[in-house]
Design a protein around this motif. Structure first.
Motif: not given
Length: 179
Positions: A122-137
């Motif tokens: 979701s483009p509305n996800a918070c920065e914490n979530y996005r950073a964790c998902r990018i790292y995992d990817y």
């Protein structure tokens, strides 16, 4: 270009090229100015702005479009290296380009690029979530970097300490079943 630097002590440093230089600071042969904000040199020099210009050549060389030479200009220090720990955020023309997270400065341009390339939620996800998902990817897609958090984090401009803080914050989120 307007660069704003927010300090933890409440100061706001503003560097505005429109107000600080004459209309033709490089002379009559200048056809374009180039401003390069240097966040990459911050550990040694601080936050700097390189100011270059492009000059039209003397005389006509007979081509359809004469080549405007790039002339190296000056590096202007906007914040000394010893001021970095007191900086909370940096913006350029209203766009956040760096912000403090877990004691370090997140590289906003790299983080935005990483979101475009490697973030699919979701483009509305918070920065914490996005950073964790990018790292995992990146950890999953780059087997050569597995086990090297510093190398993975550097790909998206996030300090390792900031990722640890983001993971801690995400772990505190309630499960869907708890809501």
């Amino acid at each position: 270009m307007r660069v704003e630097i927010d300090y933890a002590d409440g100061r706001l440093g503003v560097f505005d090229t429109a107000n600080l230089v004459a209309g033709q600071p490089f002379g009559g042969s200048c056809v374009a100015a180039e401003l390069v904000l240097r966040l990459d040199a911050r550990e040694g020099e601080g936050i700097c702005l390189d100011i270059h210009h492009h000059d039209i050549p003397d005389g006509d060389d007979g081509s359809d479009a004469p080549f405007a030479d790039r002339c190296r200009g000056y590096r202007v220090c906007l914040a000394d290296a010893d001021e970095l720990d007191g900086i909370e955020g940096v913006s350029v023309d209203g766009r956040a380009v760096a912000w403090r997270r877990a004691g370090g400065l997140v590289d906003g341009a790299r983080f935005e690029r990483a979101q475009r390339l490697w973030y699919s939620e979701s483009p509305n996800a918070c920065e914490n979530y996005r950073a964790c998902r990018i790292y995992d990817y990146l950890e999953a897609s780059r087997p050569d970097l597995r086990g090297d958090p510093a190398a993975i984090c550097s790909l998206f401009g996030y300090p390792v300490e900031a990722l640890v803080e983001a993971r801690r914050a995400e772990a505190a989120q309630p499960d869907d079943e708890e809501v």
